[in-house]
Design a protein around this motif. Structure first.
Motif, mmCIF file in Angstrom:
data_model
loop_
_atom_site.group_PDB
_atom_site.id
_atom_site.type_symbol
_atom_site.label_atom_id
_atom_site.label_comp_id
_atom_site.label_asym_id
_atom_site.label_seq_id
_atom_site.Cartn_x
_atom_site.Cartn_y
_atom_site.Cartn_z
ATOM 1 N N VAL A 140 37.005 41.291 31.902
ATOM 2 C CA VAL A 140 36.967 40.479 33.244
ATOM 3 C C VAL A 140 36.158 41.437 34.162
ATOM 4 N N ASN A 141 36.624 42.652 34.149
ATOM 5 C CA ASN A 141 36.046 43.486 35.200
ATOM 6 C C ASN A 141 34.773 43.832 34.854
ATOM 7 N N HIS A 142 34.284 44.121 33.475
ATOM 8 C CA HIS A 142 33.330 44.414 32.875
ATOM 9 C C HIS A 142 32.047 43.099 33.130
ATOM 10 N N ILE A 143 32.568 42.083 32.882
ATOM 11 C CA ILE A 143 31.729 41.012 33.051
ATOM 12 C C ILE A 143 31.420 40.704 34.599
ATOM 13 N N LEU A 144 32.189 40.959 35.346
ATOM 14 C CA LEU A 144 31.938 40.793 36.754
ATOM 15 C C LEU A 144 31.130 41.790 37.330
ATOM 16 N N ASN A 145 31.001 43.198 36.943
ATOM 17 C CA ASN A 145 30.312 44.384 37.555
ATOM 18 C C ASN A 145 28.887 43.621 36.937
ATOM 19 N N GLN A 146 28.748 43.371 35.700
ATOM 20 C CA GLN A 146 27.455 43.020 35.233
ATOM 21 C C GLN A 146 26.912 41.768 36.253
ATOM 22 N N LEU A 150 23.859 38.922 41.236
ATOM 23 C CA LEU A 150 24.087 37.504 41.114
ATOM 24 C C LEU A 150 25.806 37.084 41.522
ATOM 25 N N LEU A 151 26.385 38.217 42.178
ATOM 26 C CA LEU A 151 27.604 37.992 42.635
ATOM 27 C C LEU A 151 27.773 38.878 43.703
ATOM 28 N N THR A 152 28.245 38.602 44.803
ATOM 29 C CA THR A 152 28.718 39.230 46.152
ATOM 30 C C THR A 152 29.724 40.027 45.788
ATOM 31 N N ARG A 153 29.910 41.209 46.263
ATOM 32 C CA ARG A 153 31.128 42.236 46.370
ATOM 33 C C ARG A 153 32.281 41.444 46.774
ATOM 34 N N ALA A 154 32.209 40.828 47.743
ATOM 35 C CA ALA A 154 33.437 39.983 48.260
ATOM 36 C C ALA A 154 34.109 39.006 47.235
ATOM 37 N N HIS A 185 35.465 40.605 44.217
ATOM 38 C CA HIS A 185 36.907 41.094 44.490
ATOM 39 C C HIS A 185 37.840 40.027 44.425
ATOM 40 N N SER A 186 37.308 38.989 44.954
ATOM 41 C CA SER A 186 38.369 37.499 45.044
ATOM 42 C C SER A 186 38.396 37.235 43.447
ATOM 43 N N ILE A 187 37.530 37.047 42.730
ATOM 44 C CA ILE A 187 37.762 36.510 41.456
ATOM 45 C C ILE A 187 38.560 37.471 40.596
ATOM 46 N N LEU A 188 38.319 38.819 40.790
ATOM 47 C CA LEU A 188 38.947 39.765 40.140
ATOM 48 C C LEU A 188 40.519 39.681 40.450
ATOM 49 N N GLU A 189 41.062 39.486 41.715
ATOM 50 C CA GLU A 189 42.377 39.655 42.051
ATOM 51 C C GLU A 189 42.873 38.106 41.409
ATOM 52 N N GLU A 190 42.034 37.006 41.531
ATOM 53 C CA GLU A 190 42.558 35.869 40.945
ATOM 54 C C GLU A 190 42.925 35.946 39.433
ATOM 55 N N THR A 191 41.927 36.280 38.601
ATOM 56 C CA THR A 191 42.105 36.374 37.259
ATOM 57 C C THR A 191 43.087 37.381 36.794
ATOM 58 N N SER A 192 43.136 38.454 37.625
ATOM 59 C CA SER A 192 44.157 39.498 37.212
ATOM 60 C C SER A 192 45.722 39.111 37.505
ATOM 61 N N SER A 193 45.711 38.042 38.381
ATOM 62 C CA SER A 193 47.243 37.421 38.943
ATOM 63 C C SER A 193 47.371 36.486 37.836
ATOM 64 N N ILE A 194 46.449 35.712 37.294
ATOM 65 C CA ILE A 194 46.659 34.907 36.130
ATOM 66 C C ILE A 194 47.296 35.567 34.828
#
Length: 811
Positions: A428-434, A440-444, A447-456
């Protein structure tokens, strides 16, 4: 009905089954049960809907089940069956398949005879055909449920084997029916012999077919279509020849040939071919399952069955009671008798409730003679019991497994789940970094998506103790070894003999890690643990003291030397692959170090072992090294050519051109295990102090009689109490002589190059008085006693020297 309409109806049934599997896939009901219900519904609709009237002409015949559906379904299941686990649990499987089925047959038959209007032998017929669990029904259901491996093997193994018992009993009872009592007892007296012939005859036929097809795979290993056709031929030809031509168990023939093919044929195939093979047989199995259980549903006439409802209910009760009595009595009994791992009470509950009946019972009852009294009632009873087990037992197995906690994750599986979640979070972290790096994706939002997927993902993160994590890391390392070993076999570094031996060793280590609860306790590899090493020791023992077998033993020992070198080379590469697999993330540092120490010890041992072999047989090792690596390089080149062709980088014409020439170069390479060359027998004889001072004529004569033989480290050269009178002269290497004195205490004498042993049996009698073991790999000169004594007559000093050594070693 025209052939075109038959094809149309079959395609309609297949389409109906596939659509149903998609529509009802979320229902907690097995696919096979849904098919039976659809078949019953289609039977009703065919009576009122003219378009479906052709379905009424379709009947489930015994030949259709036995010769079309059964071979494919059993072959596919047996191909995926864990043969090692089946062998370990063969005692309870055979107990349930033979004596338990006989008990069930007698119990059901006697009560049915007392209650229902059936003759005694006819009632026993019903007891026999309904006592066998149907492999088709059980296998298809357990695949869907994903039951634990040992439980699956126990139930599937019993289902695959007990049909032979049922078929033999039915044939014997049919033979007894209508004959006099005296003749009947005569026929009954052959029952045991007939069963053994049918059962083991099927195994023998299947084994022969499996070995022949496995050998043929060497010529078609790179042609996927040829491999698939050969496997199809193997499944059906072995069944038909065994069942129809030789009158032995066709099912046992298919089980045996599938297991043999899985052991000896599948390893010869590329990974791509193996994947296609499994996918193809899953496809064939799915088609057969779909049609078989739809046909079972089409066969059911509910109005007729309701007429015998209470009889059917009695039969169901008897079958369930007999099944429960067998499982809860015979399984614990075999555990105690054979000291097997415990089968839990929950697993026994599943074995009892999973004793489904299906197409096999229906095929047997439909094959009974038409004029057999009570045949129609037998058909109704069989269909009723089959429907009950498929509509009541089958849908409730899943909740029963959940209720008993059999589907809960083990500690090792929790560690595996933890690693899987960690890997998923890294992905997840790798694809979001890409996405973020590409703008194509803001830092904010990242961070929000990473927290959400990590919590899942964290919701499913189990608690893992260090012991479980350690075992999981060891299993991962063993998986890396296994994968590397597989690649080495494909590359030609390992022959099939060494490959099977190493594979068995890794499987034993896996089982030890899973069952051993003390962290870090490493299981040492023992020669007794390996079937192949025990076989080698036994062969060497039977040949080593036989004069006629000296040349054969020398040739065999050269092959052993090459095979053991292959193992050592492979073990070094496998250990290095395992070290790379060790991941320090999430595992205690000291445990990680402990795992690394295990593999470092392995590397040190096998490198020293190879070094000793190089020193003992320098010429042989140099040739082995060059030829092994040359063969591996050519095999790697061949695989690269195949991959380039599969990717479309080279045309078929170029591929065939290169493949033919590389394959020809591989076939022209000489064998690795040629005889070890070094000093000649004449030169070795001159090194022996016993023979110093003799004339050249005498030395030449002794050299002509001396036969060079190689022994590997740990080999027993002669054994105390064995018959033998040859003299052994050490040309290379070291041995130890274990002597027992009058006080029964062992005395060890080490001997090196130029020394000799075996003189005691030579001078007194032919019974060996000591054990002699090879400390290192060594080359010996074996001189027959007759030749030694003949020369000793001409040169008395030899006799004197032999007597002196005998007296010295007898102290």
């Amino acid at each position: 009905m025209p052939l075109s309409e038959y094809v149309l109806v079959i395609m309609f049934l297949l389409a109906t089954g596939i659509v149903a599997s998609g529509v009802f896939r979320k229902l907690p009901i097995p696919y096979t049960v849904i098919l039976i219900l659809i078949g019953i519904a289609l039977t009703k609709l065919s009576g009122v809907w003219p378009l479906l009237e052709p379905l009424q002409q379709f009947q489930l015949t015994p030949d259709l089940v036995l010769f079309i559906f059964l071979p494919a379904l059993i072959f596919e299941s047996s191909l995926n069956l864990n043969a090692r686990q089946l062998i370990k649990d063969i005692a309870p499987v055979l107990t349930l398949a033979v004596p338990a089925l006989l008990v069930s047959t007698a119990a059901i038959g006697i009560i049915v005879w007392l209650v229902l209007p059936l003759d005694f032998l006819v009632a026993l017929l019903f007891g026999a055909l309904i006592s066998a669990t149907d492999p088709v029904a059980v296998i298809s259901l357990f695949k869907e449920l994903g039951t634990p491996e040992r439980l699956t093997v126990l139930v599937e193994g019993e289902s695959l084997l007990n049909d032979a018992t049922a078929i033999v009993i039915v044939s014997i009872l049919l033979g007894l029916y209508g004959v006099s009592a005296d003749s009947g007892w005569s026929i009954a007296g052959t029952a045991v012999g007939q069963f053994l012939v049918v059962f083991f005859g099927g195994v023998l036929v299947g084994t022969v077919f499996g070995l022949v097809i496995s050998w043929m795979m060497t010529r078609f290993a790179h042609e996927i279509s040829a491999v698939l056709i050969l496997s199809l031929v193997l499944a059906y030809l072995s069944f038909v020849i065994a069942e129809h031509s030789l009158h032995v168990s066709g099912v046992m023939a298919v089980v045996a040939c599938a297991i043999v093919f899985g052991i000896f044929g599948m390893p010869r195939l590329s990974r791509e071919t193996v994947d296609v093979m499994h996918e193809t047989w899953e496809f064939i199995s799915h088609i057969c399952n779909t049609l078989l259980f739809l046909f079972v549903g089409l066969l059911v006439d509910l109005e007729s069955l309701m007429g015998d409802f209470w009889y059917i209910m009695l039969a169901v009760l008897l079958v369930q009671a007999a099944r429960a009595a067998n499982i809860y009595s015979f399984v614990p009994l075999t555990e105690k008798l054979f000291k097997l791992p415990h089968v839990t009470l929950g697993e026994r509950h599943i074995m009892f409730w999973g004793g489904l009946k299906g197409g096999l019972a229906i095929a047997i009852v439909l094959s009974l003679p038409v004029d057999l009294p009570g045949r129609e009632l037998l058909i109704h009873l069989t269909l009723g019991v089959v429907l009950f087990t498929m509509l009541i037992n089958a849908p409730t197995i899943r909740p029963l497994i959940k209720k008993l906690g059999i589907d809960s994750l083990s500690s090792e599986e929790n560690a595996e789940l933890s690693r899987g979640i960690i890997g998923a979070k890294q992905a997840v972290n790798h694809i979001l970094n890409q996405f973020s790096d590409s703008g194509l994706l803001t830092r904010a939002n990242q961070h929000s998506i990473l927290e959400e997927t990590s919590s899942i993902l964290d919701k499913w993160m189990p608690e893992v103790v260090c012991d479980d994590e350690f075992r999981y890391q060891r299993l991962c390392a063993l998986n890396a070894e296994y994968q590397t070993m597989d690649n080495l076999f494909k590359a030609g570094v390992l022959n099939q003999y060494a490959y099977l031996d190493l594979r068995g060793e890794i499987v034993r280590k896996r089982e030890h890690i899973v069952t051993e609860k003390r962290v870090g306790k490493e299981k040492k590899t023992d020669r007794k643990d390996s079937f192949f090493l025990r076989l080698e020791d036994n062969l060497v023992k039977r040949m080593r003291e036989k004069d006629w077998a000296t040349s054969l033993l020398s040739h065999y020992q050269n092959k052993r030397l090459a095979s053991h070198l292959m193992r050592d080379v492979a073990r070094i590469i496998m250990a290095e692959a395992a070290l790379k697999e060790i991941n320090e993330d999430g595992v205690a540092k000291d445990y990680c170090i402990r795992i690394e120490e295990i593999y470092q010890r392995h590397l040190k041992y096998f490198r020293e072992h190879i070094s000793d072999t190089r020193n003992s047989f320098p010429e042989f090792f140099d040739r082995f090294e060059v030829r092994l690596c040359s063969r591996s390089a050519l095999v790697a080149a061949l695989h690269n050519i195949e991959e380039a062709h599969n990717r479309g980088n080279i045309t078929t014409k170029v591929f065939l051109y290169l493949e033919e020439r590389v394959q020809h170069a591989i076939e022209k390479m000489p064998a690795i295990s040629e005889p070890v060359q070094g000093l000649s027998s004449r030169e070795l004889v001159e090194l022996v102090s016993l023979l110093s001072g003799l004339s050249d004529v005498a030395l030449d004569k002794i050299a002509q009689c001396a036969k060079p033989v190689n022994y590997l480290e740990g080999d027993t050269i002669i054994g105390v109490g064995e018959q033998g009178d040859a003299l052994y002269v050490i040309a290379r290497g070291r041995v130890k002589v274990l002597l027992k004195n009058a006080s029964e205490e062992n005395r060890v004498i080490e001997l090196g190059a130029g020394e000799f042993f075996g003189e005691m049996a030579l001078l007194s009698d032919s019974v060996r008085k000591a054990d002699v073991l090879a400390i290192t790999a060594c080359t010996l000169l074996r001189i027959n006693s007759k030749d030694v004594l003949e020369i000793a007559k001409q040169y008395p000093e030899i006799s004197v020297r032999l007597e002196e050594v005998k007296a010295e070693r007898s102290l």
